[in-house]
Design a protein around this motif. Structure first.
Motif, PDB file in Angstrom:
ATOM      1  N   LEU A   1      14.021  -1.363  -1.988  1.00  0.00           N
ATOM      2  CA  LEU A   1      15.212  -0.732  -1.405  1.00  0.00           C
ATOM      3  C   LEU A   1      15.247  -0.768   0.120  1.00  0.00           C
ATOM      4  O   LEU A   1      16.317  -0.944   0.716  1.00  0.00           O
ATOM      5  N   ILE A   2      14.093  -0.579   0.759  1.00  0.00           N
ATOM      6  CA  ILE A   2      14.097  -0.430   2.220  1.00  0.00           C
ATOM      7  C   ILE A   2      14.649  -1.676   2.907  1.00  0.00           C
ATOM      8  O   ILE A   2      15.378  -1.582   3.902  1.00  0.00           O
ATOM      9  N   HIS A   3      14.344  -2.851   2.363  1.00  0.00           N
ATOM     10  CA  HIS A   3      14.791  -4.086   3.022  1.00  0.00           C
ATOM     11  C   HIS A   3      16.271  -4.356   2.748  1.00  0.00           C
ATOM     12  O   HIS A   3      16.967  -4.907   3.614  1.00  0.00           O
ATOM     13  N   LYS A   4      16.749  -3.966   1.599  1.00  0.00           N
ATOM     14  CA  LYS A   4      18.190  -4.053   1.338  1.00  0.00           C
ATOM     15  C   LYS A   4      18.942  -3.173   2.325  1.00  0.00           C
ATOM     16  O   LYS A   4      19.963  -3.567   2.905  1.00  0.00           O
ATOM     17  N   HIS A   5      18.453  -1.949   2.501  1.00  0.00           N
ATOM     18  CA  HIS A   5      19.090  -1.009   3.424  1.00  0.00           C
ATOM     19  C   HIS A   5      18.995  -1.509   4.875  1.00  0.00           C
ATOM     20  O   HIS A   5      19.980  -1.481   5.621  1.00  0.00           O
ATOM     21  N   GLN A   6      17.795  -1.973   5.243  1.00  0.00           N
ATOM     22  CA  GLN A   6      17.569  -2.422   6.616  1.00  0.00           C
ATOM     23  C   GLN A   6      18.459  -3.606   6.981  1.00  0.00           C
ATOM     24  O   GLN A   6      19.025  -3.660   8.077  1.00  0.00           O
ATOM     25  N   LYS A   7      18.610  -4.547   6.059  1.00  0.00           N
ATOM     26  CA  LYS A   7      19.370  -5.756   6.335  1.00  0.00           C
ATOM     27  C   LYS A   7      20.834  -5.664   5.925  1.00  0.00           C
ATOM     28  O   LYS A   7      21.625  -6.570   6.231  1.00  0.00           O
ATOM     29  N   GLY A   8      21.195  -4.590   5.215  1.00  0.00           N
ATOM     30  CA  GLY A   8      22.572  -4.488   4.732  1.00  0.00           C
ATOM     31  C   GLY A   8      22.920  -5.600   3.778  1.00  0.00           C
ATOM     32  O   GLY A   8      24.055  -6.072   3.726  1.00  0.00           O
TER      33      GLY A   8
ATOM     34  N   ILE B   1      10.770  -9.599 -16.452  1.00  0.00           N
ATOM     35  CA  ILE B   1       9.662  -8.636 -16.440  1.00  0.00           C
ATOM     36  C   ILE B   1       9.771  -7.675 -15.259  1.00  0.00           C
ATOM     37  O   ILE B   1       9.680  -6.458 -15.408  1.00  0.00           O
ATOM     38  N   ASP B   2       9.974  -8.220 -14.068  1.00  0.00           N
ATOM     39  CA  ASP B   2       9.949  -7.377 -12.875  1.00  0.00           C
ATOM     40  C   ASP B   2      11.181  -6.495 -12.760  1.00  0.00           C
ATOM     41  O   ASP B   2      11.134  -5.443 -12.114  1.00  0.00           O
ATOM     42  N   SER B   3      12.264  -6.878 -13.387  1.00  0.00           N
ATOM     43  CA  SER B   3      13.424  -5.995 -13.460  1.00  0.00           C
ATOM     44  C   SER B   3      13.084  -4.747 -14.275  1.00  0.00           C
ATOM     45  O   SER B   3      13.461  -3.627 -13.917  1.00  0.00           O
ATOM     46  N   HIS B   4      12.335  -4.930 -15.360  1.00  0.00           N
ATOM     47  CA  HIS B   4      11.881  -3.775 -16.143  1.00  0.00           C
ATOM     48  C   HIS B   4      10.912  -2.917 -15.333  1.00  0.00           C
ATOM     49  O   HIS B   4      10.936  -1.680 -15.429  1.00  0.00           O
ATOM     50  N   MET B   5      10.062  -3.556 -14.528  1.00  0.00           N
ATOM     51  CA  MET B   5       9.135  -2.800 -13.678  1.00  0.00           C
ATOM     52  C   MET B   5       9.904  -1.926 -12.687  1.00  0.00           C
ATOM     53  O   MET B   5       9.586  -0.751 -12.485  1.00  0.00           O
TER      54      MET B   5
ATOM     55  N   GLY C   1       0.831  -1.203   0.000  1.00  0.00           N
ATOM     56  CA  GLY C   1       0.000   0.000   0.000  1.00  0.00           C
ATOM     57  C   GLY C   1       0.860   1.246   0.000  1.00  0.00           C
ATOM     58  O   GLY C   1       2.089   1.177  -0.093  1.00  0.00           O
ATOM     59  N   THR C   2       0.198   2.398   0.126  1.00  0.00           N
ATOM     60  CA  THR C   2       0.925   3.674   0.109  1.00  0.00           C
ATOM     61  C   THR C   2       0.711   4.508   1.359  1.00  0.00           C
ATOM     62  O   THR C   2       1.458   5.439   1.617  1.00  0.00           O
ATOM     63  N   ASP C   3      -0.341   4.230   2.136  1.00  0.00           N
ATOM     64  CA  ASP C   3      -0.648   4.984   3.353  1.00  0.00           C
ATOM     65  C   ASP C   3      -0.864   6.465   3.050  1.00  0.00           C
ATOM     66  O   ASP C   3      -0.651   7.312   3.920  1.00  0.00           O
ATOM     67  N   GLY C   4      -1.253   6.790   1.822  1.00  0.00           N
ATOM     68  CA  GLY C   4      -1.486   8.179   1.448  1.00  0.00           C
ATOM     69  C   GLY C   4      -0.246   8.936   1.036  1.00  0.00           C
ATOM     70  O   GLY C   4      -0.331  10.097   0.651  1.00  0.00           O
ATOM     71  N   PHE C   5       0.920   8.306   1.099  1.00  0.00           N
ATOM     72  CA  PHE C   5       2.176   8.986   0.777  1.00  0.00           C
ATOM     73  C   PHE C   5       2.257   9.333  -0.699  1.00  0.00           C
ATOM     74  O   PHE C   5       2.817  10.354  -1.085  1.00  0.00           O
ATOM     75  N   THR C   6       1.683   8.483  -1.552  1.00  0.00           N
ATOM     76  CA  THR C   6       1.697   8.657  -2.995  1.00  0.00           C
ATOM     77  C   THR C   6       0.521   7.887  -3.554  1.00  0.00           C
ATOM     78  O   THR C   6      -0.140   7.139  -2.830  1.00  0.00           O
ATOM     79  N   THR C   7       0.241   8.063  -4.851  1.00  0.00           N
ATOM     80  CA  THR C   7      -0.708   7.173  -5.524  1.00  0.00           C
ATOM     81  C   THR C   7       0.008   6.326  -6.572  1.00  0.00           C
ATOM     82  O   THR C   7      -0.642   5.586  -7.312  1.00  0.00           O
ATOM     83  N   ASP C   8       1.318   6.440  -6.629  1.00  0.00           N
ATOM     84  CA  ASP C   8       2.106   5.738  -7.640  1.00  0.00           C
ATOM     85  C   ASP C   8       2.612   4.416  -7.075  1.00  0.00           C
ATOM     86  O   ASP C   8       3.594   4.372  -6.333  1.00  0.00           O
ATOM     87  N   MET C   9       1.938   3.320  -7.427  1.00  0.00           N
ATOM     88  CA  MET C   9       2.313   2.018  -6.900  1.00  0.00           C
ATOM     89  C   MET C   9       3.670   1.546  -7.433  1.00  0.00           C
ATOM     90  O   MET C   9       4.370   0.775  -6.770  1.00  0.00           O
ATOM     91  N   LEU C  10       4.059   1.999  -8.610  1.00  0.00           N
ATOM     92  CA  LEU C  10       5.363   1.618  -9.147  1.00  0.00           C
ATOM     93  C   LEU C  10       6.486   2.321  -8.391  1.00  0.00           C
ATOM     94  O   LEU C  10       7.585   1.783  -8.247  1.00  0.00           O
ATOM     95  N   GLU C  11       6.203   3.498  -7.869  1.00  0.00           N
ATOM     96  CA  GLU C  11       7.147   4.174  -6.981  1.00  0.00           C
ATOM     97  C   GLU C  11       7.290   3.390  -5.681  1.00  0.00           C
ATOM     98  O   GLU C  11       8.402   3.170  -5.177  1.00  0.00           O
ATOM     99  N   SER C  12       6.164   2.944  -5.137  1.00  0.00           N
ATOM    100  CA  SER C  12       6.188   2.161  -3.899  1.00  0.00           C
ATOM    101  C   SER C  12       6.906   0.831  -4.097  1.00  0.00           C
ATOM    102  O   SER C  12       7.565   0.328  -3.178  1.00  0.00           O
ATOM    103  N   LEU C  13       6.763   0.256  -5.288  1.00  0.00           N
ATOM    104  CA  LEU C  13       7.484  -0.977  -5.610  1.00  0.00           C
ATOM    105  C   LEU C  13       8.987  -0.776  -5.457  1.00  0.00           C
ATOM    106  O   LEU C  13       9.679  -1.618  -4.867  1.00  0.00           O
TER     107      LEU C  13
ATOM    108  N   TRP D   1      14.223  -8.672  -3.959  1.00  0.00           N
ATOM    109  CA  TRP D   1      13.971  -8.589  -5.397  1.00  0.00           C
ATOM    110  C   TRP D   1      12.625  -9.212  -5.745  1.00  0.00           C
ATOM    111  O   TRP D   1      11.767  -8.571  -6.378  1.00  0.00           O
ATOM    112  N   ALA D   2      12.444 -10.451  -5.362  1.00  0.00           N
ATOM    113  CA  ALA D   2      11.217 -11.160  -5.702  1.00  0.00           C
ATOM    114  C   ALA D   2      10.042 -10.696  -4.858  1.00  0.00           C
ATOM    115  O   ALA D   2       8.925 -10.539  -5.350  1.00  0.00           O
ATOM    116  N   GLU D   3      10.286 -10.454  -3.563  1.00  0.00           N
ATOM    117  CA  GLU D   3       9.191 -10.159  -2.643  1.00  0.00           C
ATOM    118  C   GLU D   3       8.498  -8.829  -2.943  1.00  0.00           C
ATOM    119  O   GLU D   3       7.276  -8.709  -2.794  1.00  0.00           O
ATOM    120  N   SER D   4       9.262  -7.819  -3.335  1.00  0.00           N
ATOM    121  CA  SER D   4       8.646  -6.517  -3.606  1.00  0.00           C
ATOM    122  C   SER D   4       7.659  -6.628  -4.769  1.00  0.00           C
ATOM    123  O   SER D   4       6.531  -6.120  -4.701  1.00  0.00           O
TER     124      SER D   4
END
Length: 442
Positions: free
Chosen positions: A327-334, A390-394, A310-322, A340-343
């Motif tokens: 990125l957030i989990h890569k950063h969080q876990k180092g 496909i998802d790499s292009h997304m 979801g976006t929680d109102g931060f944006t309406t662009d789901m591809l941005e949220s993707l 890659w697959a989960e997002s």
């Protein structure tokens, strides 16, 4: 009458035929009748109208499983007594709770128009919204539903019940949910659905939670869960248990409940979410913006919990949220190898699975009999697109602004970047005037 959209690259989200170059989808009424190569479809449906997308991507419409329409008019707002908020609770008290207390019907409708229109432009065809307007509770969901109907957007609505503004307002919130659930259940189409909204554990008394559980009956809940650490601390101090445990004790958690955020939960709480088959919704951009932490959704998914995006109102662009979810989990876990697959799974697969628990026909997939929510995306391929990438292009090639046409329930609502059926310029001009008056009240 069958209508063809073809001569594009078909991304089906269907495991049997994931990618069709020179693809075409056949729409009959509000459902997908068929899909395949353009040559085959034109031969099979030789009398059908044909829209040539000239090599663009043809995809299922995007789904947002948690948004806040009511926050739209806060964009750009500067408060005269603007206070520095250094905690999530302060952000709620200093900004969002002041916003929702000042909302009237005019503001609610302007927020709905501009948010849904923005979503249409970003290829979002289905929105699960979580509404709050302590200044105008009664008929607030009907006002949003009216806008969604006018614009042709598929949506699920609820009102967030909270005790933060007193018993009278919380009782109005319960009644608003109950009335709208009756309205939505009486509809003969798959365009408007209802859930029972709750704010969060720390603003809900046992008495109010019990009332909500009784009023909701079999309807699922849409609730913020352990978004901030203060929610957890409050629950332990007042009730001697953690947030997920408390909600479960009231029967809130079930297979048609959206447990949003779930950041500050432990392993025992994950087990409860799994056992109740509850749905978790991840909102990475909002979580980063509010500095509340990173939900351990990768572990939840590994445990078999259904997690959407979801976006929680931060944006309406789901591809941005993707992108941010990746990125957030890569950063969080180092660890650059994770997410890659989960997002992509959250956005393209799980959000569709979530919809299947609320809507009668399938969404988010090209399948015969699925609802015809389709987007056409303008994308010049710098490298080949295959079933495997496909998802790499997304992730690296697309944003919402690439969407050029949006079809919902078999009808164009945007075609070649033109919103159809409404005066978009008038809507935004009126919204600006409403916002000016609204800001002066907040």
């Amino acid at each position: 009458m069958t209508h063809l959209i073809g001569n594009g690259i078909l991304i089906t989200r269907n495991a049997k035929e994931r990618l069709i170059h020179g693809g075409c989808v056949a729409i009959n009424g509000n459902t997908i009748d068929d899909f395949g190569t353009t040559a085959d479809m034109r031969k099979k449906y030789e009398n059908a109208a044909f829209d040539d997308v000239n090599g663009s991507l043809i995809m299922p419409g995007l789904i947002n499983t948690h948004g806040h329409i009511y926050s739209a008019l806060a964009r750009g707002m500067i408060l005269s007594d603007d206070k520095v908020s250094t905690s999530f609770t302060q952000i709620l008290e200093n900004l969002w709770w002041r916003v929702d207390r000042a909302l009237g019907i005019a503001e609610i409708k302007s927020s709905a128009y501009t948010t849904y229109l923005d979503g249409i432009r970003n290829g979002v065809t289905t929105v699960f919204d979580h509404h709050a307007s302590a200044g105008k509770v009664q008929d607030s969901l009907a006002a949003i539903a009216q806008v969604a109907k006018e614009l042709g957007v598929r949506t699920s609505l609820c009102y967030e019940v909270s005790d933060r503004d007193g018993k009278a307002i919380s009782d109005q919130g319960i009644a608003e949910n109950a009335e709208f659930i009756k309205f939505a259940n009486a509809q003969s189409n798959d365009m408007i659905k209802a859930m029972f909204g709750l704010h969060a554990s720390f603003t809900l008394s046992d008495s109010t939670l019990d009332k909500c559980a009784q009023a909701a009956e079999s309807t699922g809940f849409h609730v913020h869960v352990a978004e901030g650490i203060d929610d957890v601390n409050d629950c332990i101090a007042k009730h001697g248990k953690r947030v997920v445990e408390r909600l479960n004790d009231f029967g809130i958690l079930k297979n048609n409940t959206l447990a949003v955020h779930c950041i500050h939960i432990n392993e025992a709480e994950k087990t409860i979410l799994k056992q109740t088959d509850s749905i978790v919704v991840h909102n990475p951009e909002s979580n980063m913006g509010n500095a509340v932490g990173c939900s351990d959704v990768l572990a939840m998914m590994a445990q078999g919990i259904l997690v959407g995006l979801g976006t929680d109102g931060f944006t309406t662009d789901m591809l941005e949220s993707l992108k941010v979810a990746n990125l957030i989990h890569k950063h969080q876990k180092g660890d650059p190898s994770v997410a890659w697959a989960e997002s992509a799974q959250m956005l393209f697969e799980n959000n569709a699975k979530i919809c299947s628990r609320f809507f009668d026909k399938k969404l988010g997939i090209f399948e015969r009999g699925a609802l015809a929510d389709i987007i056409v995306v303008d994308y010049h391929l710098p490298t080949p697109i295959t079933e495997d990438n496909i998802d790499s292009h997304m992730l690296f090639g697309l944003m919402g602004k690439n969407v050029k046409s949006t079809i919902i329930d078999g009808k164009y609502v945007m075609r070649n970047r033109e919103i159809l059926g409404v005066d978009e310029n008038k809507i935004y001009a009126e919204s600006q005037e409403v916002a000016k008056k609204f800001w002066s009240r907040v």
